[in-house]
Design a protein around this motif. Structure first.
Motif, PDB file in Angstrom:
ATOM      1  N   PHE A 153       0.862  -1.183   0.000  1.00 54.64           N
ATOM      2  CA  PHE A 153       0.000   0.000   0.000  1.00 54.64           C
ATOM      3  C   PHE A 153       0.890   1.222   0.000  1.00 54.64           C
ATOM      4  CE2 PHE A 153       0.881  -0.314   4.481  1.00 54.64           C
ATOM      5  CZ  PHE A 153       0.838   0.986   4.962  1.00 54.64           C
ATOM      6  N   ALA A 154       0.280   2.356  -0.261  1.00 55.10           N
ATOM      7  CA  ALA A 154       1.025   3.616  -0.300  1.00 55.10           C
ATOM      8  C   ALA A 154       0.134   4.735   0.222  1.00 55.10           C
ATOM      9  CB  ALA A 154       1.467   3.934  -1.731  1.00 55.10           C
ATOM     10  N   PHE A 155       0.791   5.824   0.646  1.00 52.35           N
ATOM     11  CA  PHE A 155       0.094   7.068   0.928  1.00 52.35           C
ATOM     12  C   PHE A 155       1.027   8.219   0.648  1.00 52.35           C
ATOM     13  CE2 PHE A 155       0.814   5.411   5.408  1.00 52.35           C
ATOM     14  CZ  PHE A 155       2.002   6.076   5.633  1.00 52.35           C
ATOM     15  N   VAL A 156       0.493   9.430   0.726  1.00 50.52           N
ATOM     16  CA  VAL A 156       1.163  10.607   0.183  1.00 50.52           C
ATOM     17  C   VAL A 156       1.331  11.690   1.231  1.00 50.52           C
ATOM     18  CG1 VAL A 156       0.950  12.443  -1.556  1.00 50.52           C
ATOM     19  CG2 VAL A 156       0.181  10.116  -2.092  1.00 50.52           C
ATOM     20  N   GLU A 157       2.471  12.345   1.173  1.00 51.60           N
ATOM     21  CA  GLU A 157       2.715  13.608   1.884  1.00 51.60           C
ATOM     22  C   GLU A 157       3.000  14.656   0.824  1.00 51.60           C
ATOM     23  OE1 GLU A 157       2.851  15.126   4.966  1.00 51.60           O
ATOM     24  OE2 GLU A 157       1.737  13.373   5.617  1.00 51.60           O
ATOM     25  N   ASN A 158       2.051  15.550   0.607  1.00 49.46           N
ATOM     26  CA  ASN A 158       2.160  16.569  -0.428  1.00 49.46           C
ATOM     27  C   ASN A 158       3.055  17.709   0.046  1.00 49.46           C
ATOM     28  OD1 ASN A 158       1.765  18.569  -2.374  1.00 49.46           O
ATOM     29  ND2 ASN A 158      -0.373  17.997  -2.678  1.00 49.46           N
ATOM     30  N   ARG A 159       4.140  17.935  -0.656  1.00 45.26           N
ATOM     31  CA  ARG A 159       5.102  18.971  -0.252  1.00 45.26           C
ATOM     32  C   ARG A 159       4.498  20.373  -0.297  1.00 45.26           C
ATOM     33  NH1 ARG A 159      10.618  17.440  -3.285  1.00 45.26           N
ATOM     34  NH2 ARG A 159      11.616  18.398  -1.495  1.00 45.26           N
ATOM     35  N   GLN A 160       3.522  20.610  -1.145  1.00 45.19           N
ATOM     36  CA  GLN A 160       2.858  21.913  -1.222  1.00 45.19           C
ATOM     37  C   GLN A 160       2.185  22.282   0.096  1.00 45.19           C
ATOM     38  OE1 GLN A 160       0.698  20.770  -5.067  1.00 45.19           O
ATOM     39  NE2 GLN A 160       0.498  22.977  -4.955  1.00 45.19           N
ATOM     40  N   LEU A 161       1.761  21.274   0.845  1.00 45.59           N
ATOM     41  CA  LEU A 161       1.004  21.509   2.070  1.00 45.59           C
ATOM     42  C   LEU A 161       1.888  21.607   3.308  1.00 45.59           C
ATOM     43  CD1 LEU A 161      -1.940  19.045   1.349  1.00 45.59           C
ATOM     44  CD2 LEU A 161      -1.796  21.493   0.826  1.00 45.59           C
ATOM     45  N   MET A 162       3.187  21.490   3.134  1.00 49.11           N
ATOM     46  CA  MET A 162       4.104  21.516   4.273  1.00 49.11           C
ATOM     47  C   MET A 162       4.602  22.942   4.521  1.00 49.11           C
ATOM     48  SD  MET A 162       6.532  18.228   3.550  1.00 49.11           S
ATOM     49  CE  MET A 162       5.851  16.624   3.217  1.00 49.11           C
ATOM     50  N   GLU A 163       4.342  23.447   5.725  1.00 47.66           N
ATOM     51  CA  GLU A 163       4.885  24.758   6.083  1.00 47.66           C
ATOM     52  C   GLU A 163       6.389  24.653   6.285  1.00 47.66           C
ATOM     53  OE1 GLU A 163       2.913  26.971   9.168  1.00 47.66           O
ATOM     54  OE2 GLU A 163       0.974  26.145   8.551  1.00 47.66           O
ATOM     55  N   ASN A 164       6.799  23.584   6.964  1.00 49.98           N
ATOM     56  CA  ASN A 164       8.213  23.328   7.217  1.00 49.98           C
ATOM     57  C   ASN A 164       8.473  21.859   6.892  1.00 49.98           C
ATOM     58  OD1 ASN A 164      10.632  22.465   8.583  1.00 49.98           O
ATOM     59  ND2 ASN A 164      10.571  24.372   9.758  1.00 49.98           N
ATOM     60  N   GLU A 165       9.096  21.598   5.760  1.00 53.97           N
ATOM     61  CA  GLU A 165       9.271  20.228   5.281  1.00 53.97           C
ATOM     62  C   GLU A 165      10.048  19.367   6.273  1.00 53.97           C
ATOM     63  OE1 GLU A 165      11.546  18.166   1.601  1.00 53.97           O
ATOM     64  OE2 GLU A 165       9.958  19.585   1.033  1.00 53.97           O
ATOM     65  N   GLU A 166      11.103  19.903   6.840  1.00 53.13           N
ATOM     66  CA  GLU A 166      11.924  19.133   7.784  1.00 53.13           C
ATOM     67  C   GLU A 166      11.110  18.700   9.010  1.00 53.13           C
ATOM     68  OE1 GLU A 166      15.961  19.728  10.470  1.00 53.13           O
ATOM     69  OE2 GLU A 166      15.700  20.945   8.669  1.00 53.13           O
ATOM     70  N   LEU A 167      10.336  19.631   9.577  1.00 50.14           N
ATOM     71  CA  LEU A 167       9.514  19.303  10.743  1.00 50.14           C
ATOM     72  C   LEU A 167       8.396  18.324  10.391  1.00 50.14           C
ATOM     73  CD1 LEU A 167       9.142  22.751  12.560  1.00 50.14           C
ATOM     74  CD2 LEU A 167      10.489  20.771  13.279  1.00 50.14           C
ATOM     75  N   ARG A 168       7.765  18.524   9.242  1.00 53.14           N
ATOM     76  CA  ARG A 168       6.678  17.625   8.840  1.00 53.14           C
ATOM     77  C   ARG A 168       7.200  16.207   8.618  1.00 53.14           C
ATOM     78  NH1 ARG A 168       1.445  16.278   9.467  1.00 53.14           N
ATOM     79  NH2 ARG A 168       0.816  14.948   7.751  1.00 53.14           N
ATOM     80  N   LEU A 169       8.335  16.075   7.939  1.00 51.53           N
ATOM     81  CA  LEU A 169       8.892  14.748   7.685  1.00 51.53           C
ATOM     82  C   LEU A 169       9.323  14.075   8.987  1.00 51.53           C
ATOM     83  CD1 LEU A 169      10.867  15.286   4.375  1.00 51.53           C
ATOM     84  CD2 LEU A 169       8.630  14.201   4.699  1.00 51.53           C
ATOM     85  N   ALA A 170       9.804  14.850   9.945  1.00 49.49           N
ATOM     86  CA  ALA A 170      10.146  14.282  11.259  1.00 49.49           C
ATOM     87  C   ALA A 170       8.883  13.761  11.953  1.00 49.49           C
ATOM     88  CB  ALA A 170      10.853  15.327  12.124  1.00 49.49           C
ATOM     89  N   ALA A 171       7.791  14.512  11.855  1.00 43.18           N
ATOM     90  CA  ALA A 171       6.519  14.073  12.454  1.00 43.18           C
ATOM     91  C   ALA A 171       5.998  12.815  11.754  1.00 43.18           C
ATOM     92  CB  ALA A 171       5.486  15.194  12.379  1.00 43.18           C
ATOM     93  N   VAL A 172       6.132  12.759  10.455  1.00 46.48           N
ATOM     94  CA  VAL A 172       5.702  11.573   9.704  1.00 46.48           C
ATOM     95  C   VAL A 172       6.568  10.377  10.091  1.00 46.48           C
ATOM     96  CG1 VAL A 172       5.520  10.546   7.395  1.00 46.48           C
ATOM     97  CG2 VAL A 172       4.689  12.875   7.799  1.00 46.48           C
ATOM     98  N   ASP A 173       7.867  10.578  10.201  1.00 49.35           N
ATOM     99  CA  ASP A 173       8.763   9.494  10.616  1.00 49.35           C
ATOM    100  C   ASP A 173       8.356   8.949  11.988  1.00 49.35           C
ATOM    101  OD1 ASP A 173      10.237   9.634   8.292  1.00 49.35           O
ATOM    102  OD2 ASP A 173      11.905  10.744   9.188  1.00 49.35           O
ATOM    103  N   GLU A 174       7.980   9.844  12.890  1.00 50.10           N
ATOM    104  CA  GLU A 174       7.531   9.417  14.221  1.00 50.10           C
ATOM    105  C   GLU A 174       6.231   8.613  14.121  1.00 50.10           C
ATOM    106  OE1 GLU A 174       6.015  11.561  18.280  1.00 50.10           O
ATOM    107  OE2 GLU A 174       7.763  12.437  17.271  1.00 50.10           O
ATOM    108  N   LEU A 175       5.299   9.081  13.309  1.00 55.09           N
ATOM    109  CA  LEU A 175       4.043   8.371  13.096  1.00 55.09           C
ATOM    110  C   LEU A 175       4.293   6.972  12.530  1.00 55.09           C
ATOM    111  CD1 LEU A 175       0.834   8.432  12.733  1.00 55.09           C
ATOM    112  CD2 LEU A 175       1.345   9.140  10.396  1.00 55.09           C
ATOM    113  N   LEU A 176       5.247   6.872  11.628  1.00 55.49           N
ATOM    114  CA  LEU A 176       5.520   5.614  10.928  1.00 55.49           C
ATOM    115  C   LEU A 176       6.478   4.689  11.667  1.00 55.49           C
ATOM    116  CD1 LEU A 176       5.872   6.986   7.296  1.00 55.49           C
ATOM    117  CD2 LEU A 176       3.835   6.082   8.429  1.00 55.49           C
ATOM    118  N   ALA A 177       6.981   5.110  12.803  1.00 53.51           N
ATOM    119  CA  ALA A 177       7.961   4.308  13.541  1.00 53.51           C
ATOM    120  C   ALA A 177       7.528   2.846  13.737  1.00 53.51           C
ATOM    121  CB  ALA A 177       8.285   4.965  14.879  1.00 53.51           C
TER     122      ALA A 177
END
Length: 147
Positions: free
Chosen positions: A26-50
């Motif tokens: 399966f797959a899902f998406v993180e749209n870069r257009q919707l990220m205020e701060n890409e580094e912080l958002r990706l860190a939050a996603v990494d935590e969610l996906l741990a």
């Protein structure tokens, strides 16, 4: 077949179970257009996906996927193995198909049997398309559970 109904609660759980039996990723998406701060958002996603990070197949930068074409903009599309562990993750993180929506969660769940997409959701637009055989099986399972 395109559907505009949000699948929720027990029906969502049953749909994930059916997809987990038929699909292998399966797959899902993180749209870069919707990220205020890409580094912080990706860190939050990494935590969610741990809990499922060892099931990650790839994270790709793409400008299109099953339900969306961005043109020049890009998004991160995360591809995972679909198994008991990841199916349980999907069921625990949301109680509906359209619940996979930014900013709470990544969006646009997609399920694949090898290279063929059997279900692709566009959460923020409120629709998904699904293989008719999968949809038929979903309704058969619903009828059985009501008996």
């Amino acid at each position: 077949m395109m559907i505009t109904e949000n699948i929720m609660g027990q029906r969502y759980q049953q749909l994930i179970d059916i997809l987990a039996k038929r699909c292998n990723r399966f797959a899902f998406v993180e749209n870069r257009q919707l990220m205020e701060n890409e580094e912080l958002r990706l860190a939050a996603v990494d935590e969610l996906l741990a809990p499922i990070k060892n099931q990650l197949i790839a994270r790709k930068v793409q400008n299109e996927w099953e339900t969306t074409t961005l043109g020049e903009n890009t998004a991160f599309v995360y591809y995972f193995l679909l198994n008991d562990t990841t199916a349980q993750f999907l069921k625990e993180r949301s109680d509906s198909l359209f619940g996979w929506n930014t900013p709470e969660l990544p969006e646009d769940l997609m399920f694949y049997e090898d290279e063929q997409c059997l279900l692709a959701a566009c959460s923020h637009e409120g629709f998904f398309w699904v293989d008719e055989k999968v949809w038929d099986r979903f309704f058969i399972k619903l009828k059985i559970s009501l008996i």
